[in-house]
Design a protein around this motif. Structure first.
Motif, short mmCIF file in Angstrom:
data_model
loop_
_atom_site.label_atom_id
_atom_site.label_comp_id
_atom_site.label_asym_id
_atom_site.label_seq_id
_atom_site.Cartn_x
_atom_site.Cartn_y
_atom_site.Cartn_z
N UNK A 76 0.85 -1.19 0.00
CA UNK A 76 0.00 0.00 0.00
C UNK A 76 0.88 1.24 0.00
N UNK A 77 0.29 2.36 -0.39
CA UNK A 77 1.02 3.62 -0.49
C UNK A 77 0.08 4.74 -0.09
N UNK A 78 0.65 5.90 0.21
CA UNK A 78 -0.16 7.05 0.63
C UNK A 78 0.25 8.28 -0.17
N UNK A 79 -0.69 9.20 -0.31
CA UNK A 79 -0.41 10.44 -1.02
C UNK A 79 0.44 11.38 -0.16
N UNK A 80 1.21 12.23 -0.86
CA UNK A 80 1.97 13.28 -0.20
C UNK A 80 2.12 14.44 -1.18
N UNK A 81 2.05 15.66 -0.68
CA UNK A 81 2.31 16.83 -1.51
C UNK A 81 3.81 16.94 -1.73
N UNK A 82 4.20 17.10 -2.98
CA UNK A 82 5.62 17.28 -3.32
C UNK A 82 5.84 18.73 -3.74
N UNK A 83 6.86 19.37 -3.15
CA UNK A 83 7.22 20.74 -3.51
C UNK A 83 8.71 20.79 -3.80
N UNK A 84 9.18 21.77 -4.57
CA UNK A 84 10.62 21.88 -4.80
C UNK A 84 11.37 22.18 -3.49
N UNK A 85 12.64 21.85 -3.47
CA UNK A 85 13.46 22.17 -2.30
C UNK A 85 13.34 23.65 -1.97
N UNK A 86 13.13 23.96 -0.70
CA UNK A 86 12.94 25.34 -0.28
C UNK A 86 11.50 25.80 -0.32
N UNK A 87 10.62 25.04 -0.98
CA UNK A 87 9.19 25.34 -1.05
C UNK A 87 8.94 26.81 -1.42
N UNK A 88 9.40 27.24 -2.60
CA UNK A 88 9.27 28.65 -2.97
C UNK A 88 7.83 29.15 -3.04
N UNK A 89 6.88 28.25 -3.29
CA UNK A 89 5.48 28.67 -3.36
C UNK A 89 4.80 28.78 -2.02
N UNK A 90 5.47 28.34 -0.94
CA UNK A 90 4.90 28.42 0.39
C UNK A 90 3.69 27.52 0.58
N UNK A 91 3.66 26.40 -0.11
CA UNK A 91 2.53 25.47 -0.02
C UNK A 91 2.56 24.75 1.33
N UNK A 92 1.40 24.63 1.96
CA UNK A 92 1.35 23.98 3.27
C UNK A 92 0.34 22.85 3.35
N UNK A 93 -0.65 22.82 2.43
CA UNK A 93 -1.71 21.81 2.57
C UNK A 93 -2.47 21.66 1.26
N UNK A 94 -3.41 20.72 1.25
CA UNK A 94 -4.28 20.54 0.09
C UNK A 94 -5.07 21.81 -0.22
N UNK A 95 -5.32 22.61 0.80
CA UNK A 95 -6.08 23.84 0.60
C UNK A 95 -5.42 24.81 -0.36
N UNK A 96 -4.12 24.69 -0.56
CA UNK A 96 -3.41 25.60 -1.48
C UNK A 96 -3.62 25.23 -2.94
N UNK A 97 -4.25 24.11 -3.22
CA UNK A 97 -4.40 23.68 -4.61
C UNK A 97 -5.52 24.39 -5.35
N UNK A 98 -6.18 25.36 -4.71
CA UNK A 98 -7.13 26.19 -5.44
C UNK A 98 -6.56 27.58 -5.72
N UNK A 99 -5.26 27.76 -5.46
CA UNK A 99 -4.60 29.06 -5.64
C UNK A 99 -4.09 29.17 -7.07
N UNK A 100 -4.76 29.99 -7.89
CA UNK A 100 -4.37 30.08 -9.28
C UNK A 100 -3.12 30.92 -9.52
N UNK A 101 -2.54 31.46 -8.45
CA UNK A 101 -1.25 32.15 -8.60
C UNK A 101 -0.08 31.18 -8.50
#
Length: 256
Positions: free
Chosen positions: A113-138
């Motif tokens: 079995x496997x689980x989902x995870x949000x992947x961001x670039x090293x340093x997280x330049x977009x400041x993503x923190x959760x699934x809630x950020x996936x409606x941000x069109x910027x």
């Protein structure tokens, strides 16, 4: 005669004089030979590379050939008659369609079995923190394409938290998505825990809470018209056995 015999034995012990190493002998009672073509989900890329190596060490006259892609693409290949001996999918729905078409020899078996995870670039330049950020069109955001297991699971997770995603790209498999995150073409994507772990620092994982996550179950089956059923069975048994399961756990998968 004693001297001649001694010289002959000494020469025989030296082996070939061309500098090549002799192939390892097969294990006692191992009569497996030939190729085993394994069509496997892209998220299994690294761990099945390790499985291939260890299986071939145990069966040196067998050559494992990995065909790695999105599970839905592999399904279509199989249903179109592409050759394969073993199919390992990242979800049960895709496998069920292959079974329903009569393309497997018997029922599949869940092996991880496997689980989902949000992947961001090293340093997280977009400041993503959760699934809630996936409606941000910027932000530049990606998912696996619909009908690809990682894409279906990601959309289930987003729907569960009431997010309509602002997606910039739909990738054909999870490794293609991960690569775009690693090279900073995306601010975030939804992959599996195991893919971020395999990224070796190129991408960083942001955990999705258990109550919002989706668990993927991976089944494996032998293809009905395999030309090498004995070796195919041995490969499946290896994946299901202690050695294969240890490799999967080391790669971040869980037992089914």
């Amino acid at each position: 005669m004693v001297i001649v015999t001694a010289v002959a034995l000494a020469l025989a012990a030296c082996g070939p004089d061309d500098g090549s190493a002799a192939s390892p002998p097969p294990a006692a009672g191992d009569d497996l030979t030939g190729d085993v073509l394994v069509s496997a989900a892209a998220s299994l890329t690294d761990v099945f590379g390790d499985v291939e190596e260890d299986f071939e060490d145990a069966h040196p006259r067998v050559d494992v050939i990995l065909n790695l892609a999105g599970s839905s693409a592999l399904r279509e290949q199989l249903l179109d008659g592409a050759p394969a001996d073993v199919f390992a999918s990242a979800d049960t729905d895709t496998m069920d369609q292959v079974v329903a078409a009569g393309a497997t020899a018997g029922e599949p078996t869940a092996f991880a079995t496997n689980r989902l995870q949000i992947a961001v670039p090293a340093g997280n330049p977009g400041g993503v923190t959760s699934l809630g950020d996936f409606d941000d069109d910027t932000l530049l955001l990606g998912l696996c394409a619909p009908d690809v297991p990682c894409g279906d699971f990601a959309r289930q997770a987003l729907d569960g938290v009431g997010v309509i995603p602002a997606i910039d790209t739909n990738e054909p498999d999870v490794r293609a998505l991960l690569t775009k995150v690693e090279v900073d073409e995306l601010d975030a994507g939804i992959t599996y825990v195991t893919d971020v772990a395999a990224s070796d620092g190129g991408a960083v994982g942001i955990d999705i809470p258990d109550e919002d996550n989706v668990v993927a179950t991976y089944p494996i089956a032998i293809i009905a018209d395999t030309p090498n059923p004995a070796a195919a069975r041995a490969f499946v048994d290896f994946v299901l056995g202690a050695d294969g399961q240890a490799l999967l756990v080391d790669a971040g998968f869980s037992s089914p």
